[in-house]
Design an enzyme around this catalytic site. Structure first.
Site, PDB file in Angstrom:
ATOM      1  N   ASP A 242       0.869  -1.186  -0.096  1.00  0.00           N
ATOM      2  CA  ASP A 242      -0.075   0.054  -0.101  1.00  0.00           C
ATOM      3  C   ASP A 242       0.757   1.328  -0.101  1.00  0.00           C
ATOM      4  O   ASP A 242       2.165   0.950  -0.286  1.00  0.00           O
ATOM      5  CB  ASP A 242      -0.994  -0.009   1.280  1.00  0.00           C
ATOM      6  CG  ASP A 242      -2.144   0.543   0.771  1.00  0.00           C
ATOM      7  OD1 ASP A 242      -2.268   1.877   0.682  1.00  0.00           O
ATOM      8  OD2 ASP A 242      -3.276   0.030   0.784  1.00  0.00           O
ATOM      9  N   HIS A 296      -3.281   4.108  -3.480  1.00  0.00           N
ATOM     10  CA  HIS A 296      -2.522   2.959  -2.411  1.00  0.00           C
ATOM     11  C   HIS A 296      -1.318   2.513  -3.160  1.00  0.00           C
ATOM     12  O   HIS A 296      -0.853   1.130  -2.786  1.00  0.00           O
ATOM     13  CB  HIS A 296      -3.647   1.921  -2.323  1.00  0.00           C
ATOM     14  CG  HIS A 296      -4.952   2.360  -1.379  1.00  0.00           C
ATOM     15  ND1 HIS A 296      -4.700   2.901  -0.081  1.00  0.00           N
ATOM     16  CD2 HIS A 296      -6.159   2.463  -2.121  1.00  0.00           C
ATOM     17  CE1 HIS A 296      -6.057   3.161   0.096  1.00  0.00           C
ATOM     18  NE2 HIS A 296      -6.919   2.979  -0.954  1.00  0.00           N
ATOM     19  N   GLU A 367     -10.349   3.719  -4.223  1.00  0.00           N
ATOM     20  CA  GLU A 367     -10.032   5.240  -3.557  1.00  0.00           C
ATOM     21  C   GLU A 367      -9.216   5.932  -4.399  1.00  0.00           C
ATOM     22  O   GLU A 367      -8.307   6.476  -4.100  1.00  0.00           O
ATOM     23  CB  GLU A 367      -9.686   5.025  -2.224  1.00  0.00           C
ATOM     24  CG  GLU A 367     -10.704   4.406  -1.304  1.00  0.00           C
ATOM     25  CD  GLU A 367     -10.285   4.242   0.298  1.00  0.00           C
ATOM     26  OE1 GLU A 367     -11.316   4.671   0.982  1.00  0.00           O
ATOM     27  OE2 GLU A 367      -9.364   3.815   0.426  1.00  0.00           O
TER      28      GLU A 367
END
Lengths: 599, 599
Positions: A242, A296, A367
């Site tokens: 991440d 990420h 995201e």
């Protein structure tokens, strides 16, 4: 002055209590000829014995046979690569028997007796037949099994019949749960007769672990795989990287970990990764790699410029983070840099090999922050130069182009064998978008919005296969203190095991669409995002709540959590005996007084 | 095709990062001549170094001296029984130094070097002076200390001056926190110069552990005492018994544990209890016994009738529990049976001896259920025969009579030496009642209602000394799933460390009464009620939140949690190094990037 009482010294414990089975519950009372130990009562009382998750069908006697773990024989019928796997599964079964001894430590237990001749002479004879030579798990694998336990004189025969190795190992797990320790005779006991015909409700039954926000040792991941095996979960979804850290060693891209690990001690070497994949396989578990992109990412990607490849990622650790990502630190791949795809392809090459053979691949894809890209000169210039536009749709288009390129790179890395890709719900899957950007024959969608989100219905109606991880029930990191700011974390409250148990994907689908869509719902997964967890608390975050998930996905019971409560606590105690530091959900009094901790 | 990159292999980690101190924060960047390791930066950057709880006053240099743990000398000045205690405290200090090594295991660490001559020759010279011969902790104990660290050439001198042993051991704890491991040289480093003048804000700084709802091994309690010592907490409040189980061995009343333990393995022998009291004392901790009565009894008390003493307790395991107690199982002492007092007195006799010498005693005294007594024939007949009446006040009167008899029995057990008794807030302490039933010179009240309860003000204005454990901030069991019924447990949500830190008893008192009442506020305590915890999760429930409590009670800072955040994470990492499985409250990225996990 009180007269000293003539009574038993504590050394003479346990007494004076025993248990009797009454309408499926173990009832505590003064010891008598009709009471047994608590362990024996739990093994023989109630329709499911002490088996978790509940089998599709089980019948058992109320008698037990005593035996010693040294007196187990094995006879197997199997093919090719399945035979050595089965040997290992039986070894694990024998290890698990040892662990029932309360003084088990360091790999063995002090069996001391003295034993009656009938115990010493009793054997448990395993007889395992596997029809199929398949030694790899896929969504099509037949995980069903049949188990027949019979006892005649001094022999208990346990016959296992399964189509695949994976069914057979589940049968051995069930058999291990028909066994327990009997303190009074310092021996094991097995239910003397049982018939189990079992098959899972869903083919995908997972636990997600995020090893980027915090690092988890290989040992702690192995422990997680052990606990998953005890619950017949079959997918360890490894969110390995991440923005925070990049703990994965890559032989051809050593800079990723060099720049990206928290420390030299917090890295998964390629050998360790390969070993974990095999460790899982023996336990019936697919180790599913996720390489989350294009958001990420971040730490680990900072070396491009120095090596002449330009910026591979943008917004890495950029501040104020609130403007460029959902949590610190930020980072997204640089869509404008073609070299980024070279590196990504190389990462896929190694990952495909490390996790080989893959039957699924998780691309992440959640995201994305458009403001990061749209405030980065290199990206905005590229968007302008190519006349892509600069509005949200323009960026979603480029994101979907990125996703298609990623899929091609992954397929190429996998010797042109296509495997289904998994993506998180995201802006790309929002109303009206999913089938615009994504092909339902190529992508499976993992749902992390709430279980009442109408988008779930839309995805099903567009024929996407889905995996449920709705955060309102299956995010196991929720309910602790905030880690930015104060108060409690974003997805509070804590999801109790009852909420985990009662979360039914088929019911959600039915509520939203009028149809259960069984053919599209592959299963579900509980997620442990690790901003606020590391290996110190891993077991307690995952268990026994992961066991509640397991019964939902294996058995898909029509009832709620209540009838499962005492059996879940038993399963928790079993996991503790096997070295899993599972959370405690009730006073031990409730374990000893079944059904009395009600509201 | 991507060219293989010529770069460091992962084995050459850690790199390429270093840290520099910038305005009190350690800032990560590319390694250079002006950067250090993260450990060294945290030790030297910021006003408090890495010390937790923050001392009343500390100054330190930004330099460190390297040394090996084998090169520590000791010179002590002490009297009588203090000297052997101090020897043990220094041994613990040396153990803690070993534990900083990342490869510490099984009591030692593999120091391998190679070292520069300057490291090998460097010594850390301890010079400890204790003025006072007192070897027992009381509310009047002077826990202050002074610590002076100076380095000249190859000697670092650490001079400790304290009035009592307890101050001196705190000084050694502080000194251990001015030390850390330096990976680059495989050696320890100590801040080269420091002056610490330190004194706690409150004399009572506690952790409560309930060992009745679930059992905790002696080893796990020792670990708790270790962690308390690392945070200068000084009271381990042992809620040893309750309705659920009676795990305390009593030599003269073996039936209590015989009937009351969960199993023969879940008992604290008298030897173990004595050893724990001593284990705590060495670590500066009072092991405070609670014997909760007249409610919160039950299992363990069932043997009276068989032994000719009549019913000692009533409502034991009575159903439906909702009518007779606050949680299953029920039980209250039988006020109508004078033999009950014989047994209670005998319990006190043994407890006073086991925990000897006691300077406080906790009588419990919470959550009496009048309906239990008022639906028990033996009790109602007795109330009627004695013309006590049967209304609530009549029962409160008899409860207060019970309390006074208990106090006399305890005093008698303690060779007629009165010690202050502690009682929980209860019906007896409600509006207008406390000074009617209880004498403020004899009782300390432990507050477990919310921090906005006006009763706190009333107790202070009636001159009761108080200990804060307001459940809205300092109950560490809150926020998990319910254990009767579903949803979340009664005192949800979870109390994050920020809420624990910001809970100021003096501010609460000031808000409620206009005065801080410093002379009446003895301190506070975080409680771990164990319906939903056992030793598997003990450490994570208590830590690092117990550390947040510790700084509130030791330092009583005027600021909120924010300036303490990075230092708390450092303290958490220190506890983990010492074998405490503390919870993780942030990504490791935040530990490495101070101040960037803000909101």
């Amino acid at each position: 002055v009180l007269v000293l009482l003539p009574s038993a010294a504590p050394q003479e414990l346990p007494a004076p209590w025993g248990w009797a089975c009454d309408e499926g519950l173990c009832v505590k009372g003064v010891t008598s000829d009709t009471t047994t130990s608590l362990n024996q009562c739990k093994l023989t009382c109630g329709p499911e014995s002490a088996v978790w998750p509940r089998p599709a069908s089980i019948e058992h006697s109320s008698e037990v046979a005593f035996f010693l773990p040294t007196n187990v024989t094995r006879r197997v019928s199997c093919q090719d690569a399945v035979c050595p796997l089965l040997d290992q599964a039986i070894d694990l079964f024998l290890d698990n028997l040892q662990k029932y001894h309360p003084d088990y430590a360091g790999g063995s237990a002090p069996w001391e007796g003295p034993w009656d001749a009938s115990i010493v002479s009793h054997t448990l004879d395993l007889d395992v037949t596997i029809w199929n030579a398949d030694d790899r798990l896929s969504l099509e694998t037949d995980e069903s099994y049949q188990l027949f336990v019979t006892t005649i004189a001094d022999k208990t025969n346990a016959q296992v019949v399964a189509a695949t190795y994976f069914g057979a190992r589940h049968a051995l797990e069930t058999l291990s749960q028909l066994v327990d320790y009997e303190e009074g005779v310092d021996a094991l006991m097995v239910v003397s007769a049982a018939t189990v015909v079992d098959v899972p409700a869903f083919p995908y039954r997972g636990i997600l672990l995020d090893t980027s926000r915090n690092f988890f040792s290989v040992q702690s991941i192995e422990r997680t795989l052990d606990a998953m095996a005890a619950n017949k979960l079959n997918t360890f979804h490894w969110h390995i990287t991440d923005s925070h850290s990049f703990p994965m060693q890559l032989e051809t891209l050593p800079n990723m970990a060099y720049y990206g690990t928290y420390s030299s001690r917090k890295i998964y070497t390629t050998t360790e990764i390969r070993n974990l994949v095999e460790y899982g396989r023996i336990r019936g578990i697919r180790v599913l790699p996720e390489f989350d992109a294009p958001a990420h990412v971040g730490n680990g990607w900072q070396w491009g410029e120095e090596q002449g490849l330009g910026k591979l990622a943008v917004c890495v650790n950029r501040e104020p983070w609130q403007s460029y990502c959902v949590e610190p630190p930020c980072g997204q791949l640089n869509l404008a840099n073609p070299k980024m795809y070279d590196v990504l392809g190389q990462i896929y090459n190694e990952m495909v090999e490390l996790f080989s053979p893959i039957d699924l691949f998780h691309y992440g894809g959640d995201e994305v922050n458009l403001n990061c890209w749209n405030t980065t000169d290199e990206i905005t210039s590229w968007m302008d130069e190519n006349n892509f536009g600069r509005d949200a749709d323009a960026y979603y288009n480029q994101w979907s182009v990125f996703q298609e390129k990623s899929r091609q790179l992954l397929t190429s890395a996998n010797a042109d064998r296509e495997v289904p890709g998994i993506l998180w719900t995201s802006h790309l899957t929002e109303e009206g978008r999913a089938d615009q950007y994504l092909d339902p024959t190529k992508y499976i969608i993992q749902i992390w919005t709430t279980g009442t989100d109408y988008l779930i219905g839309e995805l099903l109606e567009k024929n996407f296969r889905v995996i449920f991880s709705n955060y309102d029930r299956w995010y196991l990191d929720c309910g602790f203190g905030a880690w930015v700011g104060e108060g409690n974390n974003w997805c509070s409250p804590y999801k109790g095991w009852q909420a985990v148990y009662d979360n039914s994907p088929l019911d959600i689908a039915t509520d939203l669409t009028g149809s259960a869509h069984e053919e599209l719902i592959l299963g579900g997964e509980a997620a442990l995002w690790s901003e606020q967890a590391d290996e110190m608390v891993l077991d307690a975050r995952l268990w026994p709540r992961g066991a509640a998930l397991a019964e939902r996905l294996w058995t898909n019971p029509s009832h709620n959590w209540e009838p499962a409560e005492t059996r879940l606590i038993r399963q928790r105690q079993r996991m503790v005996a096997r070295g899993i530091m599972a959370d405690r959900i009730q006073p031990q009094w409730c374990h000893q007084n079944e059904g009395l901790c009600y509201l």
